[in-house]
Design a protein around this motif. Structure first.
Motif, PDB file in Angstrom:
ATOM      1  N   GLN A 238      50.534  37.485  48.660  1.00 28.80           N
ATOM      2  CA  GLN A 238      51.870  37.623  48.064  1.00 28.80           C
ATOM      3  C   GLN A 238      52.090  36.605  46.948  1.00 28.80           C
ATOM      4  OE1 GLN A 238      53.981  40.085  48.418  1.00 28.80           O
ATOM      5  NE2 GLN A 238      52.602  41.046  49.895  1.00 28.80           N
ATOM      6  N   GLN A 239      51.633  35.382  47.152  1.00 28.87           N
ATOM      7  CA  GLN A 239      51.764  34.343  46.129  1.00 28.87           C
ATOM      8  C   GLN A 239      50.922  34.699  44.906  1.00 28.87           C
ATOM      9  OE1 GLN A 239      50.668  30.698  48.073  1.00 28.87           O
ATOM     10  NE2 GLN A 239      52.405  30.788  49.480  1.00 28.87           N
ATOM     11  N   GLU A 240      49.687  35.133  45.151  1.00 27.14           N
ATOM     12  CA  GLU A 240      48.781  35.462  44.046  1.00 27.14           C
ATOM     13  C   GLU A 240      49.281  36.677  43.268  1.00 27.14           C
ATOM     14  OE1 GLU A 240      44.628  33.811  45.986  1.00 27.14           O
ATOM     15  OE2 GLU A 240      45.151  35.930  46.213  1.00 27.14           O
TER      16      GLU A 240
ATOM     17  N   THR B 250      51.294  35.478  40.554  1.00 25.08           N
ATOM     18  CA  THR B 250      50.753  34.491  39.625  1.00 25.08           C
ATOM     19  C   THR B 250      49.370  34.814  39.069  1.00 25.08           C
ATOM     20  OG1 THR B 250      49.805  33.186  41.431  1.00 25.08           O
ATOM     21  CG2 THR B 250      52.046  32.619  40.732  1.00 25.08           C
ATOM     22  N   ASP B 251      48.540  35.531  39.830  1.00 28.70           N
ATOM     23  CA  ASP B 251      47.152  35.775  39.413  1.00 28.70           C
ATOM     24  C   ASP B 251      46.672  37.071  40.060  1.00 28.70           C
ATOM     25  OD1 ASP B 251      44.403  35.812  38.959  1.00 28.70           O
ATOM     26  OD2 ASP B 251      44.136  33.686  39.390  1.00 28.70           O
ATOM     27  N   ARG B 252      46.837  38.180  39.344  1.00 33.54           N
ATOM     28  CA  ARG B 252      46.531  39.493  39.928  1.00 33.54           C
ATOM     29  C   ARG B 252      45.047  39.673  40.247  1.00 33.54           C
ATOM     30  NH1 ARG B 252      50.783  42.778  40.094  1.00 33.54           N
ATOM     31  NH2 ARG B 252      49.714  44.760  39.854  1.00 33.54           N
ATOM     32  N   TRP B 253      44.161  39.027  39.502  1.00 38.15           N
ATOM     33  CA  TRP B 253      42.731  39.125  39.838  1.00 38.15           C
ATOM     34  C   TRP B 253      42.475  38.439  41.178  1.00 38.15           C
ATOM     35  CZ3 TRP B 253      38.763  42.022  38.460  1.00 38.15           C
ATOM     36  CH2 TRP B 253      37.524  41.718  39.016  1.00 38.15           C
TER      37      TRP B 253
ATOM     38  N   ALA C 177      44.609  38.081  43.513  1.00 32.98           N
ATOM     39  CA  ALA C 177      45.227  38.956  44.510  1.00 32.98           C
ATOM     40  C   ALA C 177      44.286  40.100  44.884  1.00 32.98           C
ATOM     41  CB  ALA C 177      46.562  39.489  44.003  1.00 32.98           C
ATOM     42  N   ALA C 178      43.567  40.641  43.896  1.00 28.48           N
ATOM     43  CA  ALA C 178      42.600  41.705  44.175  1.00 28.48           C
ATOM     44  C   ALA C 178      41.482  41.180  45.072  1.00 28.48           C
ATOM     45  CB  ALA C 178      42.026  42.262  42.881  1.00 28.48           C
ATOM     46  N   GLU C 179      40.996  39.975  44.801  1.00 28.47           N
ATOM     47  CA  GLU C 179      39.963  39.376  45.644  1.00 28.47           C
ATOM     48  C   GLU C 179      40.477  39.155  47.065  1.00 28.47           C
ATOM     49  OE1 GLU C 179      37.375  36.946  42.276  1.00 28.47           O
ATOM     50  OE2 GLU C 179      38.727  35.812  43.576  1.00 28.47           O
ATOM     51  N   THR C 180      41.713  38.711  47.189  1.00 30.96           N
ATOM     52  CA  THR C 180      42.292  38.475  48.513  1.00 30.96           C
ATOM     53  C   THR C 180      42.507  39.798  49.245  1.00 30.96           C
ATOM     54  OG1 THR C 180      43.287  36.416  47.780  1.00 30.96           O
ATOM     55  CG2 THR C 180      44.213  37.413  49.756  1.00 30.96           C
ATOM     56  N   ALA C 181      42.934  40.833  48.530  1.00 31.28           N
ATOM     57  CA  ALA C 181      43.089  42.152  49.148  1.00 31.28           C
ATOM     58  C   ALA C 181      41.732  42.646  49.663  1.00 31.28           C
ATOM     59  CB  ALA C 181      43.673  43.146  48.146  1.00 31.28           C
ATOM     60  N   PHE C 182      40.673  42.401  48.902  1.00 29.54           N
ATOM     61  CA  PHE C 182      39.333  42.768  49.354  1.00 29.54           C
ATOM     62  C   PHE C 182      38.981  42.020  50.634  1.00 29.54           C
ATOM     63  CE2 PHE C 182      34.770  42.204  49.627  1.00 29.54           C
ATOM     64  CZ  PHE C 182      34.300  43.498  49.447  1.00 29.54           C
ATOM     65  N   ALA C 183      39.265  40.723  50.676  1.00 27.29           N
ATOM     66  CA  ALA C 183      38.984  39.921  51.873  1.00 27.29           C
ATOM     67  C   ALA C 183      39.773  40.449  53.072  1.00 27.29           C
ATOM     68  CB  ALA C 183      39.309  38.452  51.619  1.00 27.29           C
ATOM     69  N   LEU C 184      41.031  40.816  52.849  1.00 30.16           N
ATOM     70  CA  LEU C 184      41.842  41.384  53.932  1.00 30.16           C
ATOM     71  C   LEU C 184      41.279  42.729  54.399  1.00 30.16           C
ATOM     72  CD1 LEU C 184      45.295  40.295  52.591  1.00 30.16           C
ATOM     73  CD2 LEU C 184      44.557  39.988  54.973  1.00 30.16           C
ATOM     74  N   ALA C 185      40.758  43.521  53.477  1.00 26.58           N
ATOM     75  CA  ALA C 185      40.143  44.800  53.848  1.00 26.58           C
ATOM     76  C   ALA C 185      38.911  44.564  54.722  1.00 26.58           C
ATOM     77  CB  ALA C 185      39.779  45.596  52.595  1.00 26.58           C
ATOM     78  N   ILE C 186      38.090  43.608  54.337  1.00 22.26           N
ATOM     79  CA  ILE C 186      36.894  43.282  55.127  1.00 22.26           C
ATOM     80  C   ILE C 186      37.300  42.745  56.499  1.00 22.26           C
ATOM     81  CG2 ILE C 186      34.937  41.677  55.306  1.00 22.26           C
ATOM     82  CD1 ILE C 186      34.337  43.900  53.372  1.00 22.26           C
ATOM     83  N   GLN C 187      38.243  41.828  56.513  1.00 21.00           N
ATOM     84  CA  GLN C 187      38.691  41.227  57.768  1.00 21.00           C
ATOM     85  C   GLN C 187      39.256  42.291  58.716  1.00 21.00           C
ATOM     86  OE1 GLN C 187      42.195  38.549  57.822  1.00 21.00           O
ATOM     87  NE2 GLN C 187      40.700  36.942  58.337  1.00 21.00           N
TER      88      GLN C 187
ATOM     89  N   TRP D  19      44.280  47.984  52.569  1.00 19.22           N
ATOM     90  CA  TRP D  19      43.982  46.812  51.734  1.00 19.22           C
ATOM     91  C   TRP D  19      42.974  47.163  50.654  1.00 19.22           C
ATOM     92  CZ3 TRP D  19      47.077  43.114  50.988  1.00 19.22           C
ATOM     93  CH2 TRP D  19      47.930  42.664  51.994  1.00 19.22           C
ATOM     94  N   ALA D  20      42.005  48.013  50.983  1.00 19.57           N
ATOM     95  CA  ALA D  20      41.027  48.440  49.976  1.00 19.57           C
ATOM     96  C   ALA D  20      41.727  49.212  48.861  1.00 19.57           C
ATOM     97  CB  ALA D  20      39.936  49.281  50.626  1.00 19.57           C
ATOM     98  N   ARG D  21      42.681  50.072  49.212  1.00 16.59           N
ATOM     99  CA  ARG D  21      43.457  50.806  48.200  1.00 16.59           C
ATOM    100  C   ARG D  21      44.267  49.839  47.341  1.00 16.59           C
ATOM    101  NH1 ARG D  21      44.497  54.224  52.579  1.00 16.59           N
ATOM    102  NH2 ARG D  21      43.338  56.152  52.419  1.00 16.59           N
ATOM    103  N   GLN D  22      44.859  48.835  47.964  1.00 10.61           N
ATOM    104  CA  GLN D  22      45.631  47.832  47.221  1.00 10.61           C
ATOM    105  C   GLN D  22      44.719  47.114  46.230  1.00 10.61           C
ATOM    106  OE1 GLN D  22      48.994  47.188  47.351  1.00 10.61           O
ATOM    107  NE2 GLN D  22      48.702  45.737  45.720  1.00 10.61           N
ATOM    108  N   CYS D  23      43.523  46.754  46.677  1.00 18.58           N
ATOM    109  CA  CYS D  23      42.549  46.099  45.808  1.00 18.58           C
ATOM    110  C   CYS D  23      42.201  47.019  44.635  1.00 18.58           C
ATOM    111  CB  CYS D  23      41.303  45.739  46.609  1.00 18.58           C
ATOM    112  SG  CYS D  23      40.017  44.925  45.644  1.00 18.58           S
ATOM    113  N   LEU D  24      41.933  48.275  44.921  1.00 19.43           N
ATOM    114  CA  LEU D  24      41.585  49.239  43.888  1.00 19.43           C
ATOM    115  C   LEU D  24      42.714  49.398  42.872  1.00 19.43           C
ATOM    116  CD1 LEU D  24      39.379  51.211  43.002  1.00 19.43           C
ATOM    117  CD2 LEU D  24      40.464  52.932  44.435  1.00 19.43           C
TER     118      LEU D  24
END
Length: 99
Positions: A18-20, A23-26, A28-38, A51-56
């Protein structure tokens, strides 16, 4: 999250996301990917695909013409290793079709 060796909880990563997002959408995409994996590793495929859709969706806002365009900026997020490159093909390979 200050301890790089401790795996972050989903709630911690969601807060970081949410913070990213503001401030930093890239990042945020990396964090969304991590959440998808987790989520996938925890057996929650529905949440993982969300989460994968959010990353995409976030990645769609960035150029993807060169390796430099899709290279991840971090090695890991919250203890989840990131791939060297983050793009639609990686997401489809790891999470299947989104259609």
């Amino acid at each position: 999250m200050t301890n790089p060796t401790r795996v972050a909880s989903a709630a911690e990563l969601e807060s970081v996301f949410q913070q990213e997002l503001a401030t930093d959408r890239w990042a945020a995409a990396e964090t969304a990917f991590a959440l998808a994996i987790q989520s996938r590793d925890a057996g929650d495929w529905d949440k993982s695909r969300e989460w994968a859709r959010q990353c995409l969706t976030l990645l769609a806002g960035f150029p993807s013409d060169t390796e430099g365009d899709v290279a991840t900026k971090r090695v890991s997020v919250g203890g989840v290793l990131l791939p060297n490159y983050l793009h639609e093909g990686v997401l489809r390979d790891r999470f299947g079709d989104f259609d």
